[in-house]
Each structure stands twice: as C-alpha cells, then as structure tokens.
Motif scaffolding. Structure first.
Motif, PDB file in Angstrom:
ATOM      1  N   GLU A 363      55.584  90.148  -2.974  1.00  0.00           N
ATOM      2  CA  GLU A 363      55.747  89.255  -1.837  1.00  0.00           C
ATOM      3  C   GLU A 363      54.393  88.881  -1.235  1.00  0.00           C
ATOM      4  N   LEU A 364      53.477  89.856  -1.223  1.00  0.00           N
ATOM      5  CA  LEU A 364      52.134  89.568  -0.713  1.00  0.00           C
ATOM      6  C   LEU A 364      51.433  88.536  -1.589  1.00  0.00           C
ATOM      7  N   HIS A 365      51.607  88.676  -2.904  1.00  0.00           N
ATOM      8  CA  HIS A 365      51.033  87.675  -3.811  1.00  0.00           C
ATOM      9  C   HIS A 365      51.673  86.301  -3.570  1.00  0.00           C
ATOM     10  N   ARG A 366      52.971  86.332  -3.304  1.00  0.00           N
ATOM     11  CA  ARG A 366      53.653  85.066  -3.061  1.00  0.00           C
ATOM     12  C   ARG A 366      53.186  84.433  -1.753  1.00  0.00           C
ATOM     13  N   GLN A 367      52.844  85.290  -0.795  1.00  0.00           N
ATOM     14  CA  GLN A 367      52.395  84.789   0.496  1.00  0.00           C
ATOM     15  C   GLN A 367      50.913  84.408   0.490  1.00  0.00           C
ATOM     16  N   LEU A 368      50.206  84.711  -0.617  1.00  0.00           N
ATOM     17  CA  LEU A 368      48.771  84.442  -0.653  1.00  0.00           C
ATOM     18  C   LEU A 368      48.429  82.978  -0.382  1.00  0.00           C
ATOM     19  N   PRO A 369      49.160  81.998  -0.959  1.00  0.00           N
ATOM     20  CA  PRO A 369      48.849  80.597  -0.611  1.00  0.00           C
ATOM     21  C   PRO A 369      48.962  80.311   0.877  1.00  0.00           C
ATOM     22  N   LEU A 370      49.949  80.933   1.534  1.00  0.00           N
ATOM     23  CA  LEU A 370      50.074  80.734   2.976  1.00  0.00           C
ATOM     24  C   LEU A 370      48.893  81.340   3.722  1.00  0.00           C
TER      25      LEU A 370
END
Length: 763
Positions: A363-370
């Motif tokens: 999830e942290l990787h997924r949130q990286l763009p944000l």
C-alpha cells in the motif's frame, strides 16, 4: 496451566534428546581415546617442554633487555664516564635506586650487580661493595678471588652465559648460571667501564620447569652448544654422559623411549641450548586408566547436570512463548481452540502479521505517487523552510534532487479554457496522462505534477555535466518543441509552455514556478505558441512584485534561522522590481512599506516579542526610509535579517546546550544501569532517538556510546583507586554484565588492564 506444561514438556524433551546425542558420541569417543592416549600424552609432554623452553627464553630475553636499559641509563653512564678523584656518592645512590626497580619485575633479576671499573666498586640493589668485600659474601665455589676478578670483572662480555656453577651466598650453598654483559654495549676493548652480572639461581629455573619434574616424577637436563650443563634436576636422573654416548639414542628425535623413560628433546634456535626431559613410562599410562574411571563418573554427572539445566532452560524459554501466546490470544481472540498446538497458533498469527505487513508495504508503494505529488506541490508552493527539510521529503518521495539546480516549466493544454463539464474534465485527465507519458519517453523520469485541470508542472533538475545556462535552455526548448509536435501529430492536442529563470537552490523552486506562471500567462495573452522563457517576456508593469507566498516563505525562512535563504529571497524581490519593472515613486513607496510591514509582523511573533532585541530591531525597521534607492534599502534589510537569524541561531544553540547538559546529567546518574542506551536517553529527554544521536555528535564531537563508556571508565578508575571491590564487582557497579567486556573496554580506553591500573595506583 495445561498450555504452559505442554510447551514446557516439548522443550524439555528436546533438550534431553539433544543431551543424549553427545553422550552417545562421548562413549564412542571414549573407546577411541583409550587407544590414542599414549600418543596424546607424548604430544602434551612435548608441548609442555616447549612452553617451558619458551618461558625460560623469555625470561632470559628480559634479562638481556634489562642490560640494554641499564646501558642507556643516565645515572649509570654518568658513573662510567666519571674520571674524578672523588666518588659521586649521590650518583651511586641514584644508580642503586635505579638498579632496585628491575628486581621487582622479574625473579631472574633478584640477584645481580654492576661492576664500575673506574670506582672499582660493585653496585647492587641494596648496597655497594669493594670486590674483595663482595667476594666474602657471594662467590663461586670453584673460583678464587683473583680468578673471579680476572674471568668476570676483568674481561669484556657480550651477552655471555657462564654454565651452572656451585655458588655460596652468605654461606648458603647453591648453584647458579651467570649472565654477563659489558657496558656500553659496543665495548670492544679487553676491559670495559662497567659490567652487568646477573646470577640466576638453579632453584629459580627449577620453578619454571617444575611441571615436568614434580607432576611426572621425571628429570630435566639443559645444556649449551658445547655440552656444558645449564640445568639438571629430577628423580632417577640417568647417566647423562652414557646417554649421549649411546649410539641407539638419536639426539635429533623429538621424542623416543630410552630404557623406562620417554626422552623428549628440543633445541633452541636463539641460543643453541638443548632441552631434554625424561618422563617415566608408568606415568604416561596412568591417564588411560583414569579415563576409564572418570568417563563413567563424568557421564553420569553430566547427565544429571544436563537434566537440571534442561529443566531450567525449558522453563526460561517456554515462559516468553507463553507470554507471547497470551498477548496474541488477547489481541486476536480469546475463544481460540484450547486444544490447538501453541506453535501452530503462533505460526498462523505471525504469518498473518507478516502478510499484513506485506500488504502495508504494498500500500505504501501504491501511495508513493501521491507522496511524490504532495512533495512537488509543497515544493513549488514554497512551503518548505530549509534545504534539509526538502532533502528529507525528497528522499521519502524517492525523488532525486541531483545538483539542486534546474528549471521549472508550466505546460498548458490549449482549447479548454472556461470549460468544466464532466466530459471535458475526463478528456483533460486523459490528455494530461498522455502528455506525461510523452514527456517520460522523451526526457526520462522528470518530476511532474498537475496544476489545475489543464496544466502540468515540470521540474528539470540539471545533471553535473549540464548546468543551467544557454545550452541547457536550448536543449529544453528543443525537447518542448518535439513534445508539441508529437502531441499534435498523434492526438491533435496543442499546448503552450512557460519556463522561469533557473533556480540555483531547491529553496528557489517556488520563485521559479511563479516566473514560469507569469511567462505562460504572457504567452496566452499574446497567443504565442510553443515555449516562452521568463527572461524573454517584456512585461510592462505599473505594480510592484511582492506576492503573498513569497512573503510567507521569507517569514518562515527567518524563523528557521536560514540566513542565506532569506537573503536570496530579498535579493530576488529587489531584482524583480528593479530589472523587470519600472516602478513609479508611489509603487516604490508601497513596496518598501509592504516589506517593512512584513518584518513588523515577524517581530510581533512570540519568539521575537520577548527577546531583548525587539525594540532596537523595531526602531531599525521603522527608520528605513522610503526615498532612498532600493539598493540601500536592500542592505538595511540584509542587516536586519542578519540580526534576527543570529538570534535564532543562538537560541537554537542555547536549547541544544541545555539538552546536552540534561543528557550529561542523566548519564551521570544512570551509568550503572546495564540497560542504559541511547533509546532510554531519548525517552528521558522526550526527543526522537535519531535526533538525539545527531545532535550529540554535532555538539560534542563524539558518539553517545563513546561518552557513556568514558563515564563508566572514569568511575571505574575511581573505584579501582579508592575502593577494595574486586574487578568483577566494579564491572557490575559501572553497568557491565560481563567482566570480560569491562576489562576489554577499560584497556582499550586507558591502555592497561584494570588490575595493572590498580597496582600502579598502589605503587
């Protein structure tokens, strides 16, 4: 209780099974060891003789080293070179005191003297004698006074050793070997100014070799290269001459049986001495018989002790597992099946925790763009106060700032102005996505973020070999032209771009973004296609340049104490109003008034309102004139910024000093706690551990762990000097669970062991 006994029983069975394996192996090893014990005993005897040889040679080397120290002694040299008619009584006393110290460190040096030829005097550690008087108390039984004076005192000796000789010491009969060395060491005449003579008693040497004679009931014989006996001792000593003359005895063999003895022979490579030891065969065979008896006793005892240790370990190791099981059952549900295996329960829940951790990581990787988008938005808005804050946030967002220099560009998709329907917004989202993909394909991974529904912000960070300048601007212009052609040819999307002046620090990105925004507005106003650079715009403006976000950034930078950044912001404001605008007198007065108002607002904040410089700085701000040139006003503002930032910096230093003082005090109170760590210190002062680590290193120049060791060692030195505690007790009192670790740390810091330090203090 049932669950506890189950875990405990599993551990105990495992330990008992592990205990049985070495017992079985020990029995097999016992059967094998019986057949090889004799060879091992021989090998041990050889090693023991070699160690005795090494120890004796080491002691003899110390004797030789002592003579070298005497050779460089100022007192001895002064006496050797004295040619006066009167004796130097004080010099002789100092020499006696100097001689006295050597006998305290080596039992080989308990009986030695220095003969001074010019005084015809023998100096010992206790007194001084004429040779004839010394001979009355100490003399060789086979040498007259004249022979002794001729062979010992009247010749030059170079590390010469006199073989074992009968000797009388105050009518006590003994035998000694004699070490003789002339002084100075490079004496080549037949006589020398001084001679050091060391008398080594046979009993002293016997103490080094007692392990070979007392334990085995054997004998030891040491002789030099000429066959002269240096040492001979032991029971049932054979006829040495007959032994050496026997052709069946090979003196080159390390070990061999001769008669009823095992004879071990080693030869010194340093002085050519030969060491021989004889051990009775009966002694060698005692160990196999003892092994048989001892093996059963040891095995039984080991089994009993092993079971007791297994009980203890099973209890100790099962206790935390049961606690962990209790915590997990409390967290994950108390209605778990009581018959379930505890290890399966732990395995399942820990696997679930790991899975959740992986999901969180994903999830942290997924949130990286944000995170990246939020970082870029804050960066162009100028919300960061310091470079360090920007660098930390960039690392979190996984964005490389490279050299910290570059350009900010603003791209606008044409044809959608004033349109905000759902269909248009969806189309704009798709257009922005296509444009970002095209930029990535053409220029690589460029940091980008959206600015409104129809704009994209680009940050071009310069490489080490491509610094900001005309060449870099030309490259970016060509890249934007290629992008515009590609977007129109492929998707019929037209675009315009505005780029600001280059930023030379990441803290200037917001300013460069404002310039890019103005350049784009100017391009839209003129309906200019393609890219427009800020320095190419000729905006005639009757108003001054002092945007609100620049004012906020200036205030934040001064509050953070960043002097250089604050100066750059002021310089940028002045440059914008001087170089790109022609301000009227009224606009200039308004600009100066706005800037003065900014500093007055800054002074109204609590940190400055309560400071001693409030009144003086406020007066300086009010005294800034409106009619002077902007360059003079710029210098006045720089001076005010200098004073405010210096105050902030000193405030930080005081705060840091107080915090370091608090850490020192806490360490001085809690150093005896073995669990004292940097984490505990950070918890005590209510600061993050990493912050405390960096601050302590920055202020004191050393790591906290090194400081803690020094505090403990200083206290240990006091206890060693002033108390009667043992070293182990002192180690526990200064916070060490292991006395070995304490000794190693003490020696590393002071250069000597704790015992040696205590002895030196007593001496």
């Amino acid at each position: 209780m049932l669950r506890h006994s189950r875990v405990f029983r599993n551990f105990l069975i495992s330990y008992v099974a592990i205990l049985l394996i070495p017992c079985i192996g020990g029995y097999i090893s016992y059967r094998t060891s019986i057949s090889v014990t004799e060879s091992i005993s021989i090998e041990n005897s050889v090693i023991q003789l070699e160690k005795s040889q090494e120890l004796l040679e080491h002691r003899m080397a110390e004797v030789e080293g002592m003579t070298r120290q005497l050779a460089i002694s100022q007192e001895i040299n002064a006496l050797m070179n004295d040619r006066g008619t009167e004796r130097d009584v004080y010099g002789i006393w100092k020499a006696m005191r100097n001689v006295l110290t050597f006998g305290q460190t080596n039992d080989f040096l308990r009986n030695y003297y220095i003969y001074l030829a010019n005084y015809n005097l023998i100096v010992t550690s206790g007194s001084s004698f004429r040779p004839e008087h010394y001979y009355e108390y100490f003399h060789y039984d086979n040498l007259t006074l004249e022979e002794w004076e001729q062979q010992v005192l009247g010749k030059t000796h170079r590390s010469e050793i006199k073989p074992l000789t009968p000797f009388s010491e105050r009518d006590v009969k003994t035998s000694v070997i004699t070490y003789m060395q002339s002084l100075p060491l490079d004496s080549f005449n037949d006589t020398s100014p001084a001679i050091v003579v060391v008398l080594i008693d046979q009993k002293t040497i016997a103490g080094l070799l007692s392990g070979l004679t007392e334990q085995s009931g054997g004998w030891v014989h040491i002789y030099d290269a000429e066959g002269n006996t240096i040492f001979l001792q032991g029971e049932a000593v054979p006829d040495i001459a007959k032994l050496h003359a026997d052709p069946g005895f090979d003196e080159n063999k390390t070990s061999q049986f001769y008669g009823s003895d095992l004879v071990i022979t080693t030869r010194s490579e340093k002085n050519g001495w030969v060491y021989q030891a004889g051990i009775p065969r009966s002694t060698l065979m005692e160990k196999p018989n003892r092994i048989k008896q001892a093996s059963w006793m040891i095995t039984g005892g080991a089994m009993l002790i092993g079971v007791l240790v297994g009980l203890f370990l099973a209890y100790r190791n099962s206790l935390p597992i049961n606690r962990l099981i209790g915590v997990m059952k409390e967290q994950f549900g108390k209605d778990e099946d009581t018959g379930r295996n505890e290890f399966d329960f732990l395995s399942g829940n820990i696997a679930g925790m790991i899975t959740k951790n992986k999901l969180l990581e994903s999830e942290l990787h997924r949130q990286l763009p944000l995170v990246r988008d939020a970082f870029l938005r804050r960066l162009i808005a100028g919300e960061f106060e310091t470079r360090d804050e920007i660098a930390s946030a960039a690392a979190q967002a996984d964005i490389s700032l490279r050299q910290g220099e570059g350009y900010v560009g603003l791209l606008q998709i044409n044809g959608y102005a004033g349109m905000d329907t759902v269909e248009v917004l969806n189309e704009l989202n798709a257009a922005r996505l296509l444009m970002k993909q095209a930029v990535t394909e053409l220029a690589g991974p460029v940091p980008m973020t959206d600015s409104g529904s129809d704009k994209i912000v680009l940050l071009f960070f310069s490489e080490a070999d491509r610094l900001p300048g005309p060449a870099e601007e030309e490259r970016i212009s060509e890249l934007m032209e290629t992008l515009a052609q590609h977007m129109f040819a492929e998707y019929k999307i037209s675009m315009q771009a505005g780029f600001g002046e280059p930023f030379t620090s990441v803290t200037e990105v917001g300013q460069s973004f404002d310039q890019a925004k103005q350049a784009l507005e100017y391009a839209v106003y003129l309906n200019k296609k393609g890219i427009l650079w800020s320095h190419d715009t000729q905006i005639e403006n009757t108003t001054y340049y002092y945007p609100l976000d620049t004012e906020h950034r200036l205030i934040s930078t001064i509050r953070a104490g960043e002097l250089e950044e604050a100066r750059k912001i002021i310089d940028s404001i002045i440059a914008q109003n001087l170089e790109q605008r022609e301000l009227s007198v009224e606009m200039k007065h308004q600009l100066v008034g706005e800037m003065k108002g900014t500093f007055l607002k800054l002074l109204d904040q609590k940190i400055f309102l309560e400071s001693p410089l409030f009144e003086s700085v406020k007066k300086r701000i009010i005294d800034i004139g409106f009619s002077g040139p902007l360059e003079t006003i710029q210098q006045d503002i720089h001076a005010i910024i200098q004073e405010l930032c210096s105050f902030i910096a000193n405030k930080k230093k005081d705060s840091h000093a107080q915090l370091i003082k608090q850490i020192y005090q806490y360490t001085a109170e809690a150093y005896a706690d073995p669990d004292l760590t940097l984490y505990r210190v950070a918890e005590h002062v209510e600061r993050p551990e990493k912050y405390i680590s960096q601050l302590f290193k920055e202020v004191t120049g050393v790591n906290y762990s090194d400081h803690l060791i020094k505090v403990r060692m200083d206290q240990a030195a006091v206890l060693l000097k002033e108390s009667s505690y043992t070293v182990d007790e002192i180690a526990a009192r200064v916070g060490y669970n292991s006395s070995h670790s304490f000794r190693r740390a003490f020696k590393r810091l002071t250069g000597i062991s704790p015992s040696a330090y205590r002895q030196s203090c007593q001496d």
